[in-house]
Design an enzyme around this catalytic site. Structure first.
Site, PDB file in Angstrom:
ATOM      1  N   ASP A   1      12.679  76.652 -19.109  1.00 14.63           N
ATOM      2  CA  ASP A   1      12.029  75.098 -19.279  1.00 14.63           C
ATOM      3  C   ASP A   1      10.324  75.072 -19.389  1.00 14.63           C
ATOM      4  OD1 ASP A   1      14.710  74.431 -16.808  1.00 14.63           O
ATOM      5  OD2 ASP A   1      14.730  74.647 -18.921  1.00 14.63           O
TER       6      ASP A   1
ATOM      7  N   GLU B   1      21.118  62.264 -23.843  1.00  8.70           N
ATOM      8  CA  GLU B   1      21.024  63.794 -24.452  1.00  8.70           C
ATOM      9  C   GLU B   1      21.799  63.739 -25.859  1.00  8.70           C
ATOM     10  OE1 GLU B   1      21.856  65.640 -20.166  1.00  8.70           O
ATOM     11  OE2 GLU B   1      21.900  67.232 -21.876  1.00  8.70           O
TER      12      GLU B   1
ATOM     13  N   GLY C   1      30.461  71.797 -23.397  1.00 11.90           N
ATOM     14  CA  GLY C   1      30.195  71.660 -24.795  1.00 11.90           C
ATOM     15  C   GLY C   1      30.157  70.220 -25.532  1.00 11.90           C
TER      16      GLY C   1
ATOM     17  N   HIS D   1      17.382  69.746 -21.979  1.00 11.40           N
ATOM     18  CA  HIS D   1      17.218  69.664 -20.592  1.00 11.40           C
ATOM     19  C   HIS D   1      17.627  68.442 -19.938  1.00 11.40           C
ATOM     20  CE1 HIS D   1      16.264  71.462 -16.415  1.00 11.40           C
ATOM     21  NE2 HIS D   1      15.564  70.135 -16.080  1.00 11.40           N
TER      22      HIS D   1
ATOM     23  N   LEU E   1      23.306  78.742 -19.674  1.00 12.40           N
ATOM     24  CA  LEU E   1      22.865  78.594 -18.542  1.00 12.40           C
ATOM     25  C   LEU E   1      22.155  79.958 -18.296  1.00 12.40           C
ATOM     26  CD1 LEU E   1      25.627  77.005 -16.357  1.00 12.40           C
ATOM     27  CD2 LEU E   1      23.510  75.897 -17.093  1.00 12.40           C
ATOM     28  N   LYS E   2      22.058  80.726 -19.330  1.00 11.32           N
ATOM     29  CA  LYS E   2      21.310  82.241 -19.102  1.00 11.32           C
ATOM     30  C   LYS E   2      19.864  82.116 -19.696  1.00 11.32           C
ATOM     31  CE  LYS E   2      25.164  83.946 -17.470  1.00 11.32           C
ATOM     32  NZ  LYS E   2      25.344  84.258 -15.830  1.00 11.32           N
TER      33      LYS E   2
ATOM     34  N   ASN F   1      27.304  68.535 -25.863  1.00 14.66           N
ATOM     35  CA  ASN F   1      26.329  68.481 -26.626  1.00 14.66           C
ATOM     36  C   ASN F   1      26.528  69.037 -27.972  1.00 14.66           C
ATOM     37  OD1 ASN F   1      23.791  67.044 -25.506  1.00 14.66           O
ATOM     38  ND2 ASN F   1      24.088  68.412 -23.880  1.00 14.66           N
TER      39      ASN F   1
HETATM   40  C1  GRF Z   1      23.812  68.733 -20.046  1.00 15.88           C
HETATM   41  O1  GRF Z   1      23.322  68.114 -19.240  1.00 15.88           O
HETATM   42  C2  GRF Z   1      22.793  69.759 -20.476  1.00 15.88           C
HETATM   43  O2  GRF Z   1      21.465  69.238 -20.384  1.00 15.88           O
HETATM   44  C3  GRF Z   1      22.693  70.818 -19.510  1.00 15.88           C
HETATM   45  O3  GRF Z   1      24.122  71.122 -19.220  1.00 15.88           O
HETATM   46  C4  GRF Z   1      24.949  69.755 -19.577  1.00 15.88           C
HETATM   47  C5  GRF Z   1      26.162  70.283 -19.857  1.00 15.88           C
HETATM   48  O4  GRF Z   1      26.274  70.106 -21.177  1.00 15.88           O
HETATM   49  N1  GRF Z   1      22.054  72.015 -19.773  1.00 15.88           N
HETATM   50  P1  GRF Z   1      27.558  70.228 -22.215  1.00 15.88           P
HETATM   51  O5  GRF Z   1      28.429  69.133 -21.878  1.00 15.88           O
HETATM   52  O6  GRF Z   1      27.950  71.649 -21.983  1.00 15.88           O
HETATM   53  O7  GRF Z   1      26.692  70.193 -23.452  1.00 15.88           O
END
Ligand code: GRF
Length: 216
Positions: free
Chosen positions: A143, A172, A14, A102, A83-84, A16
């Site tokens: 994607d 990101e 988490g 992404h 991821l789902k 982001n």
């Molecule tokens: C990030 O690189 C995101 O682009 C990808 O998963 C990674 C993990 O991100 N989908 P986070 O630290 O869980 O936000």
């Protein structure tokens, strides 16, 4: 105008999400209203709880009814390390209000199974000189939805998947809040938005602000 209620879908640590929580904490245009996870052990859930944001863990992420119910009255849904695959009925319900970040320059290096370390391994194996981050709308295919914004980073000699991932993650963390705030400022338009880099930007580095001309 009431702040746009943002729901964030997560599966992992988490970071982001944390950037969104921090960037939207005092925002008048958007607020993180709820966090929904595909995994009860996701570190992102603890970040949400620390910020006082309600959380939900999906028992079955492929169940559209559950996903739609968990998102509630969100005006914008953000996939941040989720991821789902989002079920088609949920995509239809939140069309053009559902975005994903992404860690590569789509349409290359995306698709089923392309997440985490594997993405950066493929970029390095391809010999590409630049990589970067992409924010795009989510549709029924992994994607493949219309691209909203991208920012490149250099691939440096001697890079490993880890060093490249770290450089992309830094971008990101800056790109995603910018895009969310811009979409919210515009009331989350029901037509695809494209944000283009401004001036002679595309130089990365700690002191370089991500510079966009908000086209259209
Ligand atoms: C990030 O690189 C995101 O682009 C990808 O998963 C990674 C993990 O991100 N989908 P986070 O630290 O869980 O936000």
């Amino acid at each position: 105008m009431r702040p746009v209620r943002v729901a964030v879908l997560v599966s992992g640590g988490g970071t982001n999400l944390q950037m969104l929580l921090d960037a939207l904490a005092d925002s008048e245009v958007a607020r993180v209203a709820r966090v929904v996870s595909s995994d009860a052990a996701a570190g992102a859930l603890e970040r949400a709880r620390r910020a006082g944001v309600p959380t939900t863990v999906l028992a079955d992420p492929s169940d559209a009814t559950q996903v739609i119910a968990s998102l509630g009255d969100a005006g914008l849904v953000v996939l941040a390390g989720y991821l789902k695959q989002v079920p088609p009925a949920a995509v239809a319900r939140f069309r053009l209000r559902l975005i994903n970040i992404h860690p590569a320059l789509l349409p290359a290096f995306g698709g089923p199974g392309m997440y985490g370390r594997r993405v950066h391994e493929r970029v390095l194996a391809s010999g590409a000189a630049i990589s970067g981050a992409t924010v795009h709308y989510v549709d029924e295919e992994y994607d493949r939805g219309p691209i909203i914004a991208q920012w490149p980073v250099p691939v440096r000699p001697g890079d490993t998947p880890e060093t490249l991932a770290a450089r992309v993650l830094d971008v990101e963390h800056r790109l995603l809040p910018l895009v969310v705030l811009e979409l919210a400022k515009r009331g989350v338009p029901r037509a695809p938005v494209r944000l283009s880099a401004g001036g002679s930007a595309f130089v990365t580095g700690d002191d370089v602000a991500l510079d966009f001309d908000w086209g259209g």
